[in-house]
Design an enzyme around this catalytic site. Structure first.
Site, PDB file in Angstrom:
ATOM      1  N   TYR A   1       0.836  -1.207   0.000  1.00  0.00           N
ATOM      2  CA  TYR A   1       0.000   0.000   0.000  1.00  0.00           C
ATOM      3  C   TYR A   1       0.870   1.255   0.000  1.00  0.00           C
ATOM      4  CZ  TYR A   1      -3.993   2.996   1.027  1.00  0.00           C
ATOM      5  OH  TYR A   1      -4.968   3.958   0.951  1.00  0.00           O
TER       6      TYR A   1
ATOM      7  N   PHE B   1      -7.404  19.493 -24.882  1.00  0.00           N
ATOM      8  CA  PHE B   1      -8.148  18.259 -25.130  1.00  0.00           C
ATOM      9  C   PHE B   1      -9.500  18.328 -24.404  1.00  0.00           C
ATOM     10  CE2 PHE B   1      -9.195  13.772 -24.190  1.00  0.00           C
ATOM     11  CZ  PHE B   1      -9.427  13.389 -25.494  1.00  0.00           C
ATOM     12  N   ASP B   2     -10.465  17.538 -24.838  1.00  0.00           N
ATOM     13  CA  ASP B   2     -11.830  17.695 -24.308  1.00  0.00           C
ATOM     14  C   ASP B   2     -11.959  17.416 -22.806  1.00  0.00           C
ATOM     15  OD1 ASP B   2     -11.420  15.042 -25.041  1.00  0.00           O
ATOM     16  OD2 ASP B   2     -13.542  14.634 -25.274  1.00  0.00           O
TER      17      ASP B   2
ATOM     18  N   ASP C   1       0.454  19.114 -21.127  1.00  0.00           N
ATOM     19  CA  ASP C   1      -0.395  17.934 -21.246  1.00  0.00           C
ATOM     20  C   ASP C   1       0.391  17.000 -22.163  1.00  0.00           C
ATOM     21  OD1 ASP C   1      -2.153  15.988 -22.019  1.00  0.00           O
ATOM     22  OD2 ASP C   1      -3.826  17.343 -22.401  1.00  0.00           O
TER      23      ASP C   1
ATOM     24  N   ALA D   1       0.459  13.634 -22.930  1.00  0.00           N
ATOM     25  CA  ALA D   1       0.030  12.297 -23.367  1.00  0.00           C
ATOM     26  C   ALA D   1       0.903  11.759 -24.511  1.00  0.00           C
ATOM     27  CB  ALA D   1      -1.430  12.335 -23.790  1.00  0.00           C
TER      28      ALA D   1
ATOM     29  N   LYS E   1      -1.017   6.543 -23.589  1.00  0.00           N
ATOM     30  CA  LYS E   1      -0.543   6.834 -24.954  1.00  0.00           C
ATOM     31  C   LYS E   1       0.959   6.534 -25.020  1.00  0.00           C
ATOM     32  CE  LYS E   1      -4.486   9.403 -24.770  1.00  0.00           C
ATOM     33  NZ  LYS E   1      -5.309   9.550 -23.580  1.00  0.00           N
TER      34      LYS E   1
ATOM     35  N   HIS F   1     -20.408  13.279 -26.303  1.00  0.00           N
ATOM     36  CA  HIS F   1     -20.140  12.371 -27.418  1.00  0.00           C
ATOM     37  C   HIS F   1     -20.036  10.906 -26.980  1.00  0.00           C
ATOM     38  CE1 HIS F   1     -16.156  13.198 -25.845  1.00  0.00           C
ATOM     39  NE2 HIS F   1     -15.677  12.165 -26.499  1.00  0.00           N
TER      40      HIS F   1
HETATM   41  N1  F0G Z   1      -4.816  14.869 -22.825  1.00  0.00           N
HETATM   42  C1  F0G Z   1      -4.800  14.469 -24.105  1.00  0.00           C
HETATM   43  C2  F0G Z   1      -4.028  15.247 -25.111  1.00  0.00           C
HETATM   44  C3  F0G Z   1      -5.530  13.334 -24.477  1.00  0.00           C
HETATM   45  O1  F0G Z   1      -5.512  12.963 -25.747  1.00  0.00           O
HETATM   46  C4  F0G Z   1      -6.241  12.619 -23.490  1.00  0.00           C
HETATM   47  C5  F0G Z   1      -7.011  11.433 -23.828  1.00  0.00           C
HETATM   48  C6  F0G Z   1      -6.202  13.069 -22.160  1.00  0.00           C
HETATM   49  C7  F0G Z   1      -5.474  14.195 -21.870  1.00  0.00           C
HETATM   50  C8  F0G Z   1      -6.952  12.368 -21.058  1.00  0.00           C
HETATM   51  O2  F0G Z   1      -6.310  11.205 -20.726  1.00  0.00           O
HETATM   52  O3  F0G Z   1      -7.906   9.370 -21.346  1.00  0.00           O
HETATM   53  O4  F0G Z   1      -6.000   8.964 -19.787  1.00  0.00           O
HETATM   54  O5  F0G Z   1      -7.942  10.288 -19.061  1.00  0.00           O
HETATM   55  N2  F0G Z   1      -7.261  11.102 -25.004  1.00  0.00           N
HETATM   56  C9  F0G Z   1      -7.941   9.902 -25.457  1.00  0.00           C
HETATM   57  C10 F0G Z   1      -8.126   9.983 -26.938  1.00  0.00           C
HETATM   58  C11 F0G Z   1      -9.181   9.582 -24.725  1.00  0.00           C
HETATM   59  O6  F0G Z   1      -8.825   9.117 -27.486  1.00  0.00           O
HETATM   60  O7  F0G Z   1      -7.556  10.868 -27.588  1.00  0.00           O
HETATM   61  P1  F0G Z   1      -7.097   9.886 -20.198  1.00  0.00           P
END
Ligand code: F0G
Length: 458
Positions: free
Chosen positions: A72, A124-125, A215, A217, A258, A450
């Site tokens: 833990y 990102f969304d 960010d 990813a 990613k 979406h």
């Molecule tokens: N930032 C970026 C640039 C992303 O593309 C994503 C996720 C996230 C943050 C959020 O990360 O999914 O681990 O919570 N992108 C996925 C996509 C969902 O299909 O592009 P997460």
């Protein structure tokens, strides 16, 4: 003769996939309410919905999982991940989280309050969602070239420095808690941010005492593009480029699903101990104790190994060349795409594909459905559905680009699969003028609609 390019890995385990018939797909998509997220995975032949968590782990990652420490507190797996983050990304402090958006949630809980402005390059969304949920605003300062799929620009993820300067000058600094650079920029088509641009943003931010977070990813894909496209970086290794990129940041939020090539996981990393301590409180509340934060020990081990593999040039070259391969095939068929090709996906310009469909009928979603019916390939809409309604006016937001993203999982499909996808797209393209009607919404959620939206044909 010159030896051709070939992948830098071979397969050790395979998974069967099944081709369905058009009749089956017609039935399935109706049941799914024309929302591709509602399909069962075995109703999909080639799944290009996302590159997130869908990659194939290596033998070394699976081996590392066997050594996971599930304690833990104070697990060795936590320290393995900490060492990899320090080694590759340069940050002293980090917090594991279960995925990227969880990292955003923790970070923003500390940093963002109602009425704040968060400038960046097309957030990102989920990032935008977490900002807007706190009644703050995400300000898109991406260069205009990003929104014209016909212009070639090597770094369409770049921040427009004049737009950023305007935001900083016309608002009190205390309303701008941070700047977020998304590298690569998913929203504009997996497009990279140049080193020069990252440096310029950081300098401007420092002058104004505003922290910069990346960010991250797809940070490694971003570094690959810097090496290939930016003057002065050809002879640097990916790791050297990554080190420099993060010198121009105060911290990062990572979706490890990613570029760290794991199926689940994320983290926050920082230089500032005080911020780390504040964020730790929220991490414990939302994610888990500081040394696991929603991840199991084995997953932290795989992540640490994945950070090394994901920043190897040979791997990145194989990956980006596969994306390019699909792009070139589509291009040869005359199918309009974002150019240059992005890092993790090919983004088909649905407005240019279906010039006669009105934006109110969800052009990119219509294309995604047509491709699925034609071929069993699942892509994803990056358009008006994803853009959601304006949180204040509740009007639909119609983004400049309506894109169908064909997102390529890491180390999963072969180029024959890419050729199949391209042929499916061509068949839809050949009958594009017969498709005169799009889709309408029957039911939708308040935010991030979406994922769950229900649609029907107009
Ligand atoms: N930032 C970026 C640039 C992303 O593309 C994503 C996720 C996230 C943050 C959020 O990360 O999914 O681990 O919570 N992108 C996925 C996509 C969902 O299909 O592009 P997460």
């Amino acid at each position: 003769m010159e030896l051709p390019f070939a992948e830098s890995y071979k397969m050790k385990m395979v998974e069967s996939i099944r081709r369905s018939t058009r009749e089956e797909r017609e039935e399935w998509i109706q049941t799914a309410k024309y929302n591709l997220f509602n399909l069962k995975s075995n109703q999909v032949f080639i799944d290009l919905l996302t590159d997130s968590g869908t990659g194939a782990m290596s033998d070394k990652q699976w081996a590392a999982m066997m050594e996971g420490d599930e304690s833990y507190a104070g697990a060795s797996s936590y320290y393995k991940m900490k060492a990899a983050i320090k080694d590759i990304l340069g940050f002293d402090y980090f917090l594991p989280t279960h995925q990227g958006r969880a990292a955003e949630n923790v970070l923003f809980s500390v940093m963002i309050k109602e009425g704040d402005l968060v400038p960046g390059n097309a957030h990102f969304d989920t990032t935008k969602g977490h900002i807007e949920f706190r009644k703050a605003h995400a300000i898109d300062c991406t260069i205009n070239e990003a929104y014209d799929t016909t212009t070639e620009h090597p770094f369409k993820g770049n921040v427009d420095m004049e737009k950023l300067e305007y935001v900083l000058k016309s608002n009190p600094t205390k309303r701008i808690p941070l700047i977020i650079i998304t590298a690569t920029c998913n929203t504009s088509g997996g497009q990279p941010v140049s080193m020069e641009n990252m440096r310029a943003v950081y300098e401007m931010a420092q002058k104004n005492n505003i922290p910069v977070f990346v960010d991250s990813a797809r940070f490694a894909e971003n570094a690959y593009f810097i090496k290939i496209r930016e003057k002065g970086y050809q002879d640097k290794t990916i790791r050297e480029i990554v080190t420099e990129m993060f010198q121009y940041a105060d911290g990062m939020a990572m979706s490890s699903k990613k570029d760290a090539i794991v199926n689940m996981g994320g983290f926050l990393a920082f230089n500032n101990e005080d911020l780390f301590k504040q964020a730790s409180v929220y991490n414990i509340m939302y994610e888990g104790y500081i040394t696991y934060g929603g991840m199991s020990g084995r997953d932290m081990n795989a992540l640490a190994q994945g950070l090394y593999e994901g920043t190897e040039f040979n791997y990145l070259e194989t990956r980006i060349k596969q994306v390019e391969h699909l792009g070139e095939k589509l291009n040869a068929y005359g199918i309009p795409t974002q150019k240059p090709y992005g890092g993790h996906a090919i983004f088909v310009d649905a407005k240019r594909f279906f010039p006669n469909l009105p934006k109110e009928q969800f052009i990119a979603q219509t294309l995604a459905i047509e491709l699925y019916l034609e071929s069993g390939v699942r892509g994803v809409e990056i358009g008006a559905l994803l853009a959601d309604r304006d949180p204040e006016t509740r009007e639909n937001r119609y983004p400049e680009l309506e894109l169908l993203r064909l997102t390529i999982p890491r180390r999963v499909y072969t180029n024959d699969h890419m050729d199949y996808v391209a042929a499916g797209m061509k068949n839809v393209f050949d009958r594009r003028y017969d498709i005169t009607k799009g889709l309408k919404i029957v039911r939708e959620a308040m935010i991030m609609r979406h994922f769950t939206v229900e649609l029907e044909r107009v």
